[in-house]
Scaffold this active site. Structure first.
Site, PDB file in Angstrom:
ATOM      1  N   THR A 157      98.085 143.288  93.570  1.00  0.00           N
ATOM      2  CA  THR A 157      97.721 141.989  92.976  1.00  0.00           C
ATOM      3  C   THR A 157      98.955 141.084  93.044  1.00  0.00           C
ATOM      4  OG1 THR A 157      98.086 142.946  90.769  1.00  0.00           O
ATOM      5  CG2 THR A 157      95.811 142.783  91.541  1.00  0.00           C
ATOM      6  N   LYS A 183     100.023 150.672  92.664  1.00  0.00           N
ATOM      7  CA  LYS A 183     100.199 149.238  92.506  1.00  0.00           C
ATOM      8  C   LYS A 183     100.523 148.957  91.046  1.00  0.00           C
ATOM      9  CE  LYS A 183      97.781 146.395  91.013  1.00  0.00           C
ATOM     10  NZ  LYS A 183      97.563 145.709  89.667  1.00  0.00           N
ATOM     11  N   THR A 194      98.944 147.860  83.803  1.00  0.00           N
ATOM     12  CA  THR A 194      97.971 147.426  84.794  1.00  0.00           C
ATOM     13  C   THR A 194      98.427 148.026  86.092  1.00  0.00           C
ATOM     14  OG1 THR A 194      96.701 145.688  85.776  1.00  0.00           O
ATOM     15  CG2 THR A 194      98.945 145.192  85.461  1.00  0.00           C
ATOM     16  N   GLU A 280     106.901 141.710  87.724  1.00  0.00           N
ATOM     17  CA  GLU A 280     106.745 140.284  88.030  1.00  0.00           C
ATOM     18  C   GLU A 280     108.035 139.523  87.716  1.00  0.00           C
ATOM     19  OE1 GLU A 280     101.937 139.913  87.419  1.00  0.00           O
ATOM     20  OE2 GLU A 280     103.254 139.403  85.762  1.00  0.00           O
ATOM     21  N   ASN A 402     102.907 134.120  85.219  1.00  0.00           N
ATOM     22  CA  ASN A 402     101.854 134.388  84.247  1.00  0.00           C
ATOM     23  C   ASN A 402     101.312 133.138  83.569  1.00  0.00           C
ATOM     24  OD1 ASN A 402     101.257 137.394  83.992  1.00  0.00           O
ATOM     25  ND2 ASN A 402     103.475 137.305  84.183  1.00  0.00           N
ATOM     26  N   THR A 407      95.288 130.137  88.178  1.00  0.00           N
ATOM     27  CA  THR A 407      95.248 128.942  89.018  1.00  0.00           C
ATOM     28  C   THR A 407      96.043 129.143  90.279  1.00  0.00           C
ATOM     29  OG1 THR A 407      97.102 128.052  87.737  1.00  0.00           O
ATOM     30  CG2 THR A 407      94.887 127.347  87.118  1.00  0.00           C
TER      31      THR A 407
END
Length: 407
Positions: A157, A183, A194, A280, A402, A407
């Protein structure tokens, strides 16, 4: 982790399809604009299977379906994974979609329905566009879609890179291979994250031994990583063992059991660390080692407390040797300890000794904290409890990613 590495070797370019009798692949079916978004793993024969799952109360539909598959005979032969949409918090329709996804996939690859597992990752609360997904599943047998690197890409992702490994070792004179892919980048926190992890091996081992081993190893690997303190709805780790190596059945009584256990642990730890490294917006992999706690469980809680602290993580991002934030995280862990015996190291640099500041070179500490990999060592006293946790720094980029996820 390196203590046992003499028992196995890492296969160059090894992956989840390296073990005998396994193949994997991936394709773009249209869930994402351009990127590969549908992947699968297949074993030539039914494999002994075990799984561990998120602790989040909201468990996504694919988890429920996969648990049901494994519960029937403790076996799996194929796994299908989609990215982009998590199929979580989608009610009865989402559950039916997960069943339909399993049914079509099982028919497409020619396995019994209960031998297929389903996993999804991505945005929570949206229904899968089943027409798009079904069209993708129908393309799976096409040869040009086969390749473990395609699978590794399909499951991502917000990850910035694929995560895969394979190792081999000798048991009963037979070559046994263990491969894996994972992942995970955000919403990563102990008690699963996640994250999806898939491990394959051609070892001969019963599902009960495989399950007990996976649970024990998960608590030392996948459950010891954090990126941002959030535990997701879709996390799972699945292990498949198809017995193709034809070794004597592995049990805890087998003379080479520890070799297999340490090899499987290495694969899981490697994948867990790669997830933490790819957090991230992350710029550093952070390792926290806690030693001298009263119990391993206490050491685990303290290591998680430190690695989960946003103040510790932001200090590392700024290369600020602010050891007070580490002390604070130790103190609010809720664990029993003697504050007058606590010492803290940043790498080799001693910053706290027996609960009080130790003079250190600020510039040297800053340069150390700018490295790609940072280690925080906490010594709590003379007891034997110890644990290791992994995480990453917390950056401006994490907020950007995040703040605009939808979007």
């Amino acid at each position: 982790m390196g203590d046992h590495q003499e028992h196995f070797k890492i296969i160059k370019n090894g992956n989840i399809a390296s073990a005998k009798g396994f193949q994997a692949g991936g394709l773009h079916c249209g869930l994402r604009k351009k990127k590969t978004d549908l992947g699968w793993v297949y074993s030539e024969v039914p494999a002994q299977a075990a799984g561990v799952y998120t602790m989040n109360v909201f468990q996504a539909a694919p988890l429920k379906v996969t648990k049901e598959s494994i519960a029937k005979e403790n076996q799996l032969q194929a796994i299908i994974v989609n990215s982009a949409i998590a199929n979580a918090c989608t009610g009865e329709q989402g559950l039916q979609d997960a069943y339909d996804m399993r049914k079509q996939f099982a028919e497409t690859v020619g396995v019994e329905e209960h031998l297929a597992a389903v996993a999804s990752t991505g945005l929570i609360g949206e229904l899968l566009p089943m027409g798009t997904l079904q069209k993708g599943i129908s393309q799976i047998p096409e040869n040009n879609q086969v390749g473990a690197e395609k699978f590794e890409t399909a499951i991502l992702t917000t990850d910035t890179k694929e995560k895969g490994i394979a190792i081999e070792l000798e048991i009963d004179g037979q070559t046994v291979t263990i491969g894996g892919a994972a992942k995970g980048s955000g919403m990563i926190h102990p008690n699963m994250a996640t994250m999806l992890g898939f491990v394959t091996t051609d070892a001969n081992i019963s599902s009960s031994h495989l399950s007990d081993t996976l649970k024990a190893i998960t608590n030392q690997s996948f459950n010891m990583i954090t990126v941002d303190g959030d535990t997701s709805t879709n996390d799972m780790v699945l292990v498949l063992a198809n017995g193709k190596a034809e070794n004597e059945a592995l049990t805890s009584e087998h003379k080479e059991w520890q070799k297999f256990y340490q090899a499987l642990k290495f694969v899981c730890e490697y994948l867990a660390k790669e997830i933490a490294r790819d957090g991230e917006g992350a710029t550093r992999l952070v390792e926290v080692q806690v030693d001298g706690a009263f119990t391993d469980e206490s050491a685990t809680a303290i290591a998680k407390s430190i690695i989960s602290s946003n103040l510790v993580k932001t200090a590392i991002h700024g290369a600020d040797a602010n050891w007070g934030r580490i002390i604070t995280a130790i103190g609010y862990s809720g664990e029993s300890l003697d504050p007058d015996k606590v010492s803290i190291y940043l790498g080799d640099i001693l910053v706290v000794e027996n609960g009080v500041p130790h003079p250190f070179d600020e510039e040297a500490a800053k340069q150390y904290l700018l490295k790609d990999e940072v280690m925080i060592l906490v010594k709590l006293g003379d007891a034997n409890g110890k644990a290791t946790a992994w995480g990453c720094d917390l950056s401006y980029e994490y907020v950007r990613i995040n703040a605009s996820y939808r979007t």
